[in-house]
Design a protein around this motif. Structure first.
Motif, PDB file in Angstrom:
ATOM      1  N   SER A  98     -42.859   2.101  15.982  1.00 22.64           N
ATOM      2  CA  SER A  98     -43.323   1.034  15.090  1.00 22.64           C
ATOM      3  C   SER A  98     -44.741   1.348  14.635  1.00 22.64           C
ATOM      4  N   GLU A  99     -45.056   0.971  13.404  1.00 25.87           N
ATOM      5  CA  GLU A  99     -46.382   1.230  12.844  1.00 25.87           C
ATOM      6  C   GLU A  99     -47.173  -0.069  12.709  1.00 25.87           C
ATOM      7  N   ASP A 100     -48.496   0.039  12.897  1.00 25.27           N
ATOM      8  CA  ASP A 100     -49.342  -1.117  12.649  1.00 25.27           C
ATOM      9  C   ASP A 100     -49.678  -1.191  11.164  1.00 25.27           C
ATOM     10  N   GLY A 129     -50.669   1.967   9.451  1.00 29.32           N
ATOM     11  CA  GLY A 129     -49.716   3.076   9.470  1.00 29.32           C
ATOM     12  C   GLY A 129     -49.746   3.904  10.740  1.00 29.32           C
ATOM     13  N   LYS A 130     -50.505   3.455  11.756  1.00 33.58           N
ATOM     14  CA  LYS A 130     -50.582   4.187  13.023  1.00 33.58           C
ATOM     15  C   LYS A 130     -49.352   3.855  13.870  1.00 33.58           C
ATOM     16  N   VAL A 131     -48.685   4.915  14.347  1.00 36.15           N
ATOM     17  CA  VAL A 131     -47.482   4.761  15.177  1.00 36.15           C
ATOM     18  C   VAL A 131     -47.899   4.373  16.588  1.00 36.15           C
ATOM     19  N   CYS A 132     -47.179   3.411  17.168  1.00 37.80           N
ATOM     20  CA  CYS A 132     -47.466   2.944  18.525  1.00 37.80           C
ATOM     21  C   CYS A 132     -47.425   4.097  19.519  1.00 37.80           C
ATOM     22  N   GLY A 133     -46.272   4.781  19.612  1.00 40.54           N
ATOM     23  CA  GLY A 133     -46.157   5.953  20.476  1.00 40.54           C
ATOM     24  C   GLY A 133     -45.902   5.673  21.946  1.00 40.54           C
ATOM     25  N   ALA A 134     -45.890   4.418  22.367  1.00 45.58           N
ATOM     26  CA  ALA A 134     -45.579   4.119  23.771  1.00 45.58           C
ATOM     27  C   ALA A 134     -44.148   4.557  24.068  1.00 45.58           C
ATOM     28  N   ASP A 135     -43.893   4.992  25.311  1.00 37.36           N
ATOM     29  CA  ASP A 135     -42.523   5.359  25.646  1.00 37.36           C
ATOM     30  C   ASP A 135     -42.149   4.863  27.026  1.00 37.36           C
ATOM     31  N   SER A 136     -40.852   4.850  27.272  1.00 39.48           N
ATOM     32  CA  SER A 136     -40.299   4.309  28.503  1.00 39.48           C
ATOM     33  C   SER A 136     -40.503   5.210  29.708  1.00 39.48           C
ATOM     34  N   VAL A 179     -33.093  -0.628  27.762  1.00 36.12           N
ATOM     35  CA  VAL A 179     -33.122  -1.972  27.177  1.00 36.12           C
ATOM     36  C   VAL A 179     -34.187  -2.821  27.856  1.00 36.12           C
ATOM     37  N   GLU A 180     -34.274  -2.719  29.164  1.00 35.77           N
ATOM     38  CA  GLU A 180     -35.285  -3.476  29.902  1.00 35.77           C
ATOM     39  C   GLU A 180     -36.690  -3.090  29.456  1.00 35.77           C
ATOM     40  N   TRP A 181     -36.917  -1.779  29.259  1.00 29.36           N
ATOM     41  CA  TRP A 181     -38.235  -1.325  28.811  1.00 29.36           C
ATOM     42  C   TRP A 181     -38.584  -1.911  27.444  1.00 29.36           C
ATOM     43  N   VAL A 182     -37.625  -1.936  26.517  1.00 29.27           N
ATOM     44  CA  VAL A 182     -37.872  -2.514  25.188  1.00 29.27           C
ATOM     45  C   VAL A 182     -38.301  -3.966  25.326  1.00 29.27           C
ATOM     46  N   GLN A 183     -37.620  -4.719  26.162  1.00 29.47           N
ATOM     47  CA  GLN A 183     -37.955  -6.131  26.335  1.00 29.47           C
ATOM     48  C   GLN A 183     -39.370  -6.300  26.883  1.00 29.47           C
ATOM     49  N   VAL A 184     -39.736  -5.501  27.876  1.00 30.07           N
ATOM     50  CA  VAL A 184     -41.079  -5.564  28.458  1.00 30.07           C
ATOM     51  C   VAL A 184     -42.121  -5.128  27.426  1.00 30.07           C
ATOM     52  N   HIS A 185     -41.844  -4.036  26.723  1.00 25.55           N
ATOM     53  CA  HIS A 185     -42.797  -3.513  25.729  1.00 25.55           C
ATOM     54  C   HIS A 185     -43.030  -4.519  24.605  1.00 25.55           C
ATOM     55  N   HIS A 224     -42.748  -4.884  17.149  1.00 26.50           N
ATOM     56  CA  HIS A 224     -42.416  -3.513  17.572  1.00 26.50           C
ATOM     57  C   HIS A 224     -40.901  -3.437  17.692  1.00 26.50           C
ATOM     58  N   ARG A 225     -40.251  -3.035  16.585  1.00 28.80           N
ATOM     59  CA  ARG A 225     -38.785  -3.033  16.520  1.00 28.80           C
ATOM     60  C   ARG A 225     -38.186  -1.670  16.209  1.00 28.80           C
ATOM     61  N   SER A 226     -39.017  -0.656  15.997  1.00 28.25           N
ATOM     62  CA  SER A 226     -38.502   0.681  15.644  1.00 28.25           C
ATOM     63  C   SER A 226     -38.701   1.630  16.819  1.00 28.25           C
ATOM     64  N   TYR A 227     -37.608   2.281  17.200  1.00 21.90           N
ATOM     65  CA  TYR A 227     -37.639   3.162  18.377  1.00 21.90           C
ATOM     66  C   TYR A 227     -36.879   4.451  18.089  1.00 21.90           C
ATOM     67  N   GLN A 228     -37.199   5.471  18.877  1.00 20.26           N
ATOM     68  CA  GLN A 228     -36.474   6.733  18.796  1.00 20.26           C
ATOM     69  C   GLN A 228     -35.988   7.066  20.199  1.00 20.26           C
ATOM     70  N   LEU A 229     -34.684   7.308  20.331  1.00 18.91           N
ATOM     71  CA  LEU A 229     -34.085   7.640  21.621  1.00 18.91           C
ATOM     72  C   LEU A 229     -33.960   9.147  21.757  1.00 18.91           C
ATOM     73  N   LEU A 230     -34.505   9.668  22.832  1.00 21.43           N
ATOM     74  CA  LEU A 230     -34.339  11.075  23.188  1.00 21.43           C
ATOM     75  C   LEU A 230     -33.434  11.078  24.414  1.00 21.43           C
ATOM     76  N   ALA A 231     -32.323  11.770  24.322  1.00 19.86           N
ATOM     77  CA  ALA A 231     -31.361  11.745  25.419  1.00 19.86           C
ATOM     78  C   ALA A 231     -30.972  13.160  25.820  1.00 19.86           C
TER      79      ALA A 231
END
Length: 94
Positions: A38-40, A43-50, A60-66, A74-81
């Motif tokens: 998500s960007e502020d 235009g700066k990307v948050c960058g926090a990760d689980s 899912v729990e991490w998204v809720q806490v974050h 903060h609704r945009s995420y990228q999943l690395l699996a």
């Protein structure tokens, strides 16, 4: 009917249908990392990760806490699996 040996000699390839699936019997564990992209307003990307987690409920729990900590915008995420996969051959079609 042309024999398989004749097909090979002529360079004719037989095609198979394959299925790709998660290898649930693999000894390598599933690993996930979810990053907030998500960007502020500037235009700066948050960058926090689980951090690395082993299942989707933890993601899912991490998204809720974050989102609770930084704001619901903060609704945009990228999943690395990293998921062990296997290829399963299907029936040979002539």
């Amino acid at each position: 009917m042309i024999s398989d040996a004749t097909n090979r000699a002529l360079g004719v390839a037989l095609h198979q249908s394959w299925t790709i699936a998660a290898d649930t019997g693999a000894s390598t564990p599933f690993r996930y990392v979810l990053a907030c992209v998500s960007e502020d307003e500037d235009g700066k990307v948050c960058g926090a990760d689980s951090g690395e987690v082993g299942d989707m409920p933890a993601v899912v729990e991490w998204v809720q806490v974050h989102a609770s900590a930084v704001g619901e915008d903060h609704r945009s995420y990228q999943l690395l699996a990293e998921i062990p996969m296997e290829a399963i051959p299907g029936v040979v079609s002539p």
